[in-house]
Every structure is written in C-alpha cells, then in structure tokens.
Scaffold this motif. Structure first.
Motif, PDB file in Angstrom:
ATOM      1  N   GLY A  29       0.807  -1.216   0.000  1.00 28.22           N
ATOM      2  CA  GLY A  29       0.000   0.000   0.000  1.00 28.22           C
ATOM      3  C   GLY A  29       0.840   1.266   0.000  1.00 28.22           C
ATOM      4  N   ARG A  30       2.078   1.175  -0.507  1.00 27.16           N
ATOM      5  CA  ARG A  30       2.995   2.312  -0.503  1.00 27.16           C
ATOM      6  C   ARG A  30       3.188   2.845  -1.915  1.00 27.16           C
ATOM      7  NH1 ARG A  30       5.348   3.259   4.551  1.00 27.16           N
ATOM      8  NH2 ARG A  30       5.664   5.200   3.431  1.00 27.16           N
ATOM      9  N   ILE A  31       3.421   4.143  -2.017  1.00 25.96           N
ATOM     10  CA  ILE A  31       3.697   4.793  -3.296  1.00 25.96           C
ATOM     11  C   ILE A  31       5.197   4.757  -3.540  1.00 25.96           C
ATOM     12  CG2 ILE A  31       3.673   7.004  -4.501  1.00 25.96           C
ATOM     13  CD1 ILE A  31       1.044   7.587  -3.052  1.00 25.96           C
ATOM     14  N   MET A  32       5.573   4.419  -4.765  1.00 26.43           N
ATOM     15  CA  MET A  32       6.994   4.311  -5.090  1.00 26.43           C
ATOM     16  C   MET A  32       7.510   5.599  -5.690  1.00 26.43           C
ATOM     17  SD  MET A  32       8.936   1.405  -7.145  1.00 26.43           S
ATOM     18  CE  MET A  32      10.463   1.722  -7.952  1.00 26.43           C
ATOM     19  N   GLY A  33       8.029   6.442  -4.843  1.00 24.37           N
ATOM     20  CA  GLY A  33       8.766   7.616  -5.270  1.00 24.37           C
ATOM     21  C   GLY A  33      10.200   7.419  -4.820  1.00 24.37           C
ATOM     22  N   HIS A 107       5.332  11.384  -8.442  1.00 23.76           N
ATOM     23  CA  HIS A 107       4.237  12.140  -9.053  1.00 23.76           C
ATOM     24  C   HIS A 107       3.880  11.590 -10.432  1.00 23.76           C
ATOM     25  CE1 HIS A 107       3.668  15.249  -6.099  1.00 23.76           C
ATOM     26  NE2 HIS A 107       4.937  15.612  -6.129  1.00 23.76           N
ATOM     27  N   GLY A 108       4.906  11.342 -11.260  1.00 20.19           N
ATOM     28  CA  GLY A 108       4.657  10.952 -12.647  1.00 20.19           C
ATOM     29  C   GLY A 108       4.094   9.565 -12.812  1.00 20.19           C
ATOM     30  N   CYS A 110       3.085   7.223 -10.042  1.00 14.94           N
ATOM     31  CA  CYS A 110       2.031   6.849  -9.084  1.00 14.94           C
ATOM     32  C   CYS A 110       0.948   7.911  -8.948  1.00 14.94           C
ATOM     33  CB  CYS A 110       2.659   6.559  -7.727  1.00 14.94           C
ATOM     34  SG  CYS A 110       3.846   5.205  -7.781  1.00 14.94           S
ATOM     35  N   GLY A 111       1.340   9.163  -8.844  1.00 19.47           N
ATOM     36  CA  GLY A 111       0.354  10.227  -8.660  1.00 19.47           C
ATOM     37  C   GLY A 111      -0.551  10.412  -9.857  1.00 19.47           C
ATOM     38  N   MET A 112       0.039  10.371 -11.044  1.00 22.48           N
ATOM     39  CA  MET A 112      -0.776  10.501 -12.262  1.00 22.48           C
ATOM     40  C   MET A 112      -1.739   9.324 -12.398  1.00 22.48           C
ATOM     41  SD  MET A 112       0.161  13.262 -14.207  1.00 22.48           S
ATOM     42  CE  MET A 112       0.013  12.818 -15.911  1.00 22.48           C
ATOM     43  N   ALA A 113      -1.282   8.129 -12.024  1.00 14.81           N
ATOM     44  CA  ALA A 113      -2.148   6.948 -12.124  1.00 14.81           C
ATOM     45  C   ALA A 113      -3.344   7.055 -11.184  1.00 14.81           C
ATOM     46  CB  ALA A 113      -1.347   5.686 -11.808  1.00 14.81           C
ATOM     47  N   ARG A 114      -3.178   7.787 -10.081  1.00 13.52           N
ATOM     48  CA  ARG A 114      -4.278   7.979  -9.127  1.00 13.52           C
ATOM     49  C   ARG A 114      -5.082   9.243  -9.428  1.00 13.52           C
ATOM     50  NH1 ARG A 114      -2.537   8.875  -3.814  1.00 13.52           N
ATOM     51  NH2 ARG A 114      -0.843   9.979  -4.762  1.00 13.52           N
ATOM     52  N   LEU A 115      -4.732   9.913 -10.538  1.00 13.28           N
ATOM     53  CA  LEU A 115      -5.388  11.163 -10.957  1.00 13.28           C
ATOM     54  C   LEU A 115      -5.307  12.244  -9.880  1.00 13.28           C
ATOM     55  CD1 LEU A 115      -8.519   9.686 -12.766  1.00 13.28           C
ATOM     56  CD2 LEU A 115      -6.344  10.411 -13.787  1.00 13.28           C
ATOM     57  N   ALA A 121      -0.306  18.646 -11.643  1.00 12.97           N
ATOM     58  CA  ALA A 121       0.319  19.974 -11.678  1.00 12.97           C
ATOM     59  C   ALA A 121       1.839  19.859 -11.589  1.00 12.97           C
ATOM     60  CB  ALA A 121      -0.215  20.833 -10.534  1.00 12.97           C
ATOM     61  N   ALA A 122       2.328  18.959 -10.745  1.00 16.26           N
ATOM     62  CA  ALA A 122       3.771  18.772 -10.607  1.00 16.26           C
ATOM     63  C   ALA A 122       4.384  18.267 -11.908  1.00 16.26           C
ATOM     64  CB  ALA A 122       4.071  17.797  -9.467  1.00 16.26           C
ATOM     65  N   VAL A 123       3.759  17.290 -12.549  1.00 21.28           N
ATOM     66  CA  VAL A 123       4.297  16.740 -13.795  1.00 21.28           C
ATOM     67  C   VAL A 123       4.280  17.784 -14.900  1.00 21.28           C
ATOM     68  CG1 VAL A 123       3.928  15.010 -15.596  1.00 21.28           C
ATOM     69  CG2 VAL A 123       3.812  14.345 -13.189  1.00 21.28           C
ATOM     70  N   ILE A 124       3.237  18.575 -14.983  1.00 22.71           N
ATOM     71  CA  ILE A 124       3.201  19.658 -15.977  1.00 22.71           C
ATOM     72  C   ILE A 124       4.365  20.619 -15.729  1.00 22.71           C
ATOM     73  CG2 ILE A 124       1.907  21.695 -16.732  1.00 22.71           C
ATOM     74  CD1 ILE A 124      -0.663  19.987 -16.285  1.00 22.71           C
TER      75      ILE A 124
END
Length: 143
Positions: A29-33, A107-108, A110-115, A121-124
């Motif tokens: 359940g962890r985000i991979m950054g 962000h790119g 995991c975050g984008m996949a979760r919308l 905004a960070a990826v842009i």
C-alpha cells in the motif's frame, strides 16, 4: 550534444518501473517515489519500514549487474558534465523534491495513475521546466 533514441530500452525500463510501482502498492500500500524511498531508508520509522525500502533500493542498484550477467558487459554510462555541475544539479533537484513534495517517479508514475491534481500539476511543471532547460542548454548556451 546528441540524444540517442532508445525506444526498446526505454519501453522496457518504463514497464519495469510500472510493474514495481504496482507491486509495491498492491503488496504494501505504498507509493513508489525514489526520493521518498531513499529518505525513509536514511530515517526509518521502524524496522519493517526500513527493510522494504532497502529491498527496493537494492533492486535499483543491482540492475546494472543483471544487465552485465545477461549481456557480458556493464552498461555504458556517459555523464557529459563536470562533477561540480552534478553537485549543483543534485542540490537543485533536492530543492525541487522538497518543495514539490515528491519526485518525478512518485508524481509521474504513481500520482498521475491515481489522478492526483497535485501530481498532475507537478508533472506539468516538470515537463515545462525540462523543455525550457534543454532549449537553453542546447540553443542559448550552446552545450
């Protein structure tokens, strides 16, 4: 300065990052950054938190060894900048990660996949900054 186009290696690397991200989310359940993984390894909350982070980092570091076993040679690494520029770049990236609350992988991928609006905004911001940096280095400064 020439950029080598490597579609198959890029596709393979991207697929491995995606699979690793999905497995980490599904299993823990962890985000991979990458920077979050490293920061938690240096300052762990507890042993179990440290152990999964160490395993992820070991996988990242051992990849060239796997390539060497498969191909018989280590992958070529060329860094076309000086050591001081690497240190300055690392410092700038560290500031960006701190103020951006995460890195491009978090962000790119995991975050984008979760919308996540924050990640979008960070990826842009990352992409615009990258484009401007490449333009300035290649066409204004002439590197």
């Amino acid at each position: 300065m020439e950029t080598v186009f490597t579609p198959w290696q890029s596709l393979g690397g991207g697929a491995l990052i995606g699979v690793a991200s999905v497995l980490l989310m599904a299993s823990l359940g962890r985000i991979m950054g990458a920077t979050g993984v490293l920061a938690g390894l240096l300052y762990p909350a507890n042993w179990s938190d440290w152990s999964w982070r160490a395993a992820v980092l070991a996988g990242m570091v051992s990849a060239p060894l796997v390539i060497s076993l498969l191909t018989g040679q280590m992958p070529a690494v060329q860094v076309p900048v000086s050591t001081p520029m690497l240190v300055i770049g690392g410092f700038i990236v560290g500031l960006g990660v701190t103020y951006g609350s995460g890195c491009t992988s978090g962000h790119g991928v995991c975050g984008m996949a979760r919308l996540s609006p924050r990640s979008i905004a960070a990826v842009i911001t990352f992409m615009i900054t990258t484009g401007l940096t490449v333009y300035v280095v290649r066409h204004v400064i002439g590197g």
